[in-house]
Design a protein around this motif. Structure first.
Motif, PDB file in Angstrom:
ATOM      1  N   ALA A 101       0.917  -1.176   0.005  1.00  0.00           N
ATOM      2  CA  ALA A 101      -0.027  -0.025   0.194  1.00  0.00           C
ATOM      3  C   ALA A 101       0.806   1.399   0.198  1.00  0.00           C
ATOM      4  N   ASP A 102       1.947   1.151   0.287  1.00  0.00           N
ATOM      5  CA  ASP A 102       3.067   2.245   0.203  1.00  0.00           C
ATOM      6  C   ASP A 102       4.334   1.655  -0.025  1.00  0.00           C
ATOM      7  N   CYS A 103       4.668   0.255   0.709  1.00  0.00           N
ATOM      8  CA  CYS A 103       5.701  -0.538   0.432  1.00  0.00           C
ATOM      9  C   CYS A 103       6.025  -0.735  -0.999  1.00  0.00           C
ATOM     10  N   THR A 104       7.347  -1.059  -1.224  1.00  0.00           N
ATOM     11  CA  THR A 104       7.836  -1.334  -2.643  1.00  0.00           C
ATOM     12  C   THR A 104       7.554  -2.665  -3.064  1.00  0.00           C
ATOM     13  N   PRO A 105       6.500  -2.818  -4.321  1.00  0.00           N
ATOM     14  CA  PRO A 105       6.466  -4.608  -4.845  1.00  0.00           C
ATOM     15  C   PRO A 105       7.464  -4.662  -5.773  1.00  0.00           C
ATOM     16  N   VAL A 106       8.198  -5.622  -5.579  1.00  0.00           N
ATOM     17  CA  VAL A 106       9.369  -5.836  -6.393  1.00  0.00           C
ATOM     18  C   VAL A 106       8.911  -7.240  -7.254  1.00  0.00           C
ATOM     19  N   LEU A 107       8.969  -7.404  -8.402  1.00  0.00           N
ATOM     20  CA  LEU A 107       8.870  -8.335  -9.478  1.00  0.00           C
ATOM     21  C   LEU A 107      10.139  -8.909 -10.207  1.00  0.00           C
ATOM     22  N   ILE A 108      10.907 -10.026  -9.875  1.00  0.00           N
ATOM     23  CA  ILE A 108      12.040 -10.142 -10.661  1.00  0.00           C
ATOM     24  C   ILE A 108      11.434 -11.323 -11.739  1.00  0.00           C
ATOM     25  N   GLY A 109      12.254 -11.619 -12.846  1.00  0.00           N
ATOM     26  CA  GLY A 109      12.084 -12.752 -13.752  1.00  0.00           C
ATOM     27  C   GLY A 109      13.477 -12.885 -14.334  1.00  0.00           C
ATOM     28  N   ASP A 110      13.651 -14.383 -14.357  1.00  0.00           N
ATOM     29  CA  ASP A 110      15.036 -14.682 -14.980  1.00  0.00           C
ATOM     30  C   ASP A 110      14.684 -15.153 -16.524  1.00  0.00           C
ATOM     31  N   VAL A 111      15.484 -14.417 -17.308  1.00  0.00           N
ATOM     32  CA  VAL A 111      15.221 -14.615 -18.732  1.00  0.00           C
ATOM     33  C   VAL A 111      15.516 -16.073 -19.387  1.00  0.00           C
ATOM     34  N   LYS A 112      16.639 -16.657 -18.676  1.00  0.00           N
ATOM     35  CA  LYS A 112      17.177 -18.052 -18.984  1.00  0.00           C
ATOM     36  C   LYS A 112      16.225 -18.955 -18.465  1.00  0.00           C
ATOM     37  N   THR A 113      16.071 -19.212 -17.249  1.00  0.00           N
ATOM     38  CA  THR A 113      15.255 -20.234 -16.451  1.00  0.00           C
ATOM     39  C   THR A 113      13.832 -20.041 -16.532  1.00  0.00           C
ATOM     40  N   GLY A 114      13.229 -18.996 -16.889  1.00  0.00           N
ATOM     41  CA  GLY A 114      11.860 -18.399 -16.648  1.00  0.00           C
ATOM     42  C   GLY A 114      11.547 -18.351 -15.297  1.00  0.00           C
ATOM     43  N   GLN A 115      12.327 -18.669 -14.293  1.00  0.00           N
ATOM     44  CA  GLN A 115      11.612 -18.501 -12.885  1.00  0.00           C
ATOM     45  C   GLN A 115      11.671 -17.000 -12.617  1.00  0.00           C
ATOM     46  N   VAL A 116      10.799 -16.716 -11.503  1.00  0.00           N
ATOM     47  CA  VAL A 116      10.349 -15.408 -11.045  1.00  0.00           C
ATOM     48  C   VAL A 116      10.444 -15.363  -9.458  1.00  0.00           C
ATOM     49  N   SER A 117      10.214 -13.979  -8.929  1.00  0.00           N
ATOM     50  CA  SER A 117      10.262 -13.971  -7.728  1.00  0.00           C
ATOM     51  C   SER A 117       9.338 -12.586  -7.402  1.00  0.00           C
ATOM     52  N   ALA A 118       8.637 -12.567  -6.414  1.00  0.00           N
ATOM     53  CA  ALA A 118       7.865 -11.633  -5.963  1.00  0.00           C
ATOM     54  C   ALA A 118       8.329 -10.949  -4.450  1.00  0.00           C
ATOM     55  N   ILE A 119       8.526  -9.906  -4.337  1.00  0.00           N
ATOM     56  CA  ILE A 119       8.765  -9.384  -3.055  1.00  0.00           C
ATOM     57  C   ILE A 119       8.164  -8.119  -2.625  1.00  0.00           C
ATOM     58  N   HIS A 120       8.012  -8.211  -1.271  1.00  0.00           N
ATOM     59  CA  HIS A 120       7.215  -7.025  -0.472  1.00  0.00           C
ATOM     60  C   HIS A 120       8.302  -6.241   0.354  1.00  0.00           C
ATOM     61  N   ALA A 121       8.874  -5.061  -0.134  1.00  0.00           N
ATOM     62  CA  ALA A 121       9.980  -4.492   0.543  1.00  0.00           C
ATOM     63  C   ALA A 121       9.696  -3.190   1.082  1.00  0.00           C
ATOM     64  N   GLY A 122       9.178  -3.253   2.291  1.00  0.00           N
ATOM     65  CA  GLY A 122       8.595  -1.969   3.015  1.00  0.00           C
ATOM     66  C   GLY A 122      10.158  -1.608   3.727  1.00  0.00           C
ATOM     67  N   TRP A 123      10.183  -0.514   4.348  1.00  0.00           N
ATOM     68  CA  TRP A 123      11.212  -0.191   4.999  1.00  0.00           C
ATOM     69  C   TRP A 123      12.179  -1.104   5.800  1.00  0.00           C
ATOM     70  N   ARG A 124      11.421  -1.740   6.509  1.00  0.00           N
ATOM     71  CA  ARG A 124      12.025  -2.809   7.521  1.00  0.00           C
ATOM     72  C   ARG A 124      12.637  -3.948   6.652  1.00  0.00           C
ATOM     73  N   GLY A 125      11.943  -4.450   5.490  1.00  0.00           N
ATOM     74  CA  GLY A 125      12.373  -5.368   4.862  1.00  0.00           C
ATOM     75  C   GLY A 125      13.712  -5.043   3.915  1.00  0.00           C
ATOM     76  N   THR A 126      13.329  -3.916   3.428  1.00  0.00           N
ATOM     77  CA  THR A 126      14.650  -3.285   2.780  1.00  0.00           C
ATOM     78  C   THR A 126      15.972  -2.982   3.757  1.00  0.00           C
ATOM     79  N   ALA A 127      15.589  -2.689   5.140  1.00  0.00           N
ATOM     80  CA  ALA A 127      16.772  -2.501   6.106  1.00  0.00           C
ATOM     81  C   ALA A 127      17.260  -3.909   6.306  1.00  0.00           C
TER      82      ALA A 127
END
Length: 261
Positions: A101-127
């Motif tokens: 809702a204000d924290c950072t949503p991060v989406l990652i993809g790997d172009v070779k393996t096709g695998q992905v990641s989704a991350i919720h990075a608020g200030w605490r998670g970022t720290a």
């Protein structure tokens, strides 16, 4: 520059990023509330299996297999979800989701393996360096840094994100580890395109959390070309996004991505 595109589903807008074009993905807006990731996966890829978390502002990153083994108990309330803030797929057609809702949503993809990641990075998670943590898990599953594509979705922008100096020090320590708090603040101010902005109120500063995440990612040896940051601030764009800081309501927008083989 990476481009961001507005898409429409049944008249409701969601965002995609050109950097993540190989994957079905979306940073969804508030009109989709209160639909669940289960429903939103229908927008991206109806056949995909769906994974989400009970987010706790930490730096734990789980795989679907780990979630399944933790959740052999049934039920559909919050206890039905594993506690973590990041997900990394292991197989094709796994949709991984995070809420923000204000924290950072991060989406990652790997172009070779096709695998992905989704991350919720608020200030605490970022720290606590949750994004490098997720990248480490992808590497453990065979990813190479140069194959990763990373998009950070709409989040509160630095120019309006006021925090105490103590919080800024805690976040800043993740990129300039120093015992002396003032030295951390000084070093942050010296970084080109600094993530730290001054605030008129004593004892307060403003922090660009997405920029801190980008600096953490670049320090791993990932190039800036592999990173995209959405040009939208949740706090300043009420027509599209919930902002906890603006409304003090527990509402969220979901961001998700589907793996391929």
């Amino acid at each position: 520059m990476h481009t961001w595109h507005w898409r429409n589903w049944q008249g409701m807008p969601y965002l995609t990023c050109s950097l993540l074009e190989p994957w079905q993905h979306g940073f969804f807006t508030h009109p989709f509330w209160p639909r669940s990731p289960q429903e939103l996966t229908q927008v991206l890829h109806p056949e995909a299996s769906v994974y989400r978390l009970k987010q706790v502002h930490g730096n734990t990153v789980l795989t679907p297999q780990e979630i399944d083994s933790q959740l052999s108990t049934g039920g559909d309330d919050d206890s039905a979800f594993a506690s973590a803030d990041g997900l990394v797929s292991e197989k094709p057609l796994q949709a991984v989701w995070v809420a923000s809702a204000d924290c950072t949503p991060v989406l990652i993809g790997d172009v070779k393996t096709g695998q992905v990641s989704a991350i919720h990075a608020g200030w605490r998670g970022t720290a606590k360096k949750i994004v490098p943590q997720a990248i480490a898990r992808l590497k453990a599953q065979g990813s190479k840094l140069e194959d990763l594509r990373i998009a950070m979705g709409p989040a509160i922008a630095g120019e309006v994100y006021q925090v105490s100096v103590d919080v800024a020090v805690e976040i800043g320590y993740s990129i300039v580890p120093h015992e002396d708090e003032q030295k951390i603040i000084d070093a942050l101010h010296e970084i080109p395109n600094s993530p730290l902005l001054r605030d008129p109120e004593p004892g307060k500063v403003r922090v660009d959390v997405r920029r801190v995440n980008a600096l953490q990612i670049e320090s791993l040896g990932i190039s800036g070309e592999q990173i995209a940051i959405a040009p939208y601030c949740t706090y300043q764009t009420p027509e599209h996004f919930f902002s906890y800081r603006r409304e003090q309501q527990k509402k969220v927008q979901w961001s998700g991505i589907v793996s391929f083989n």
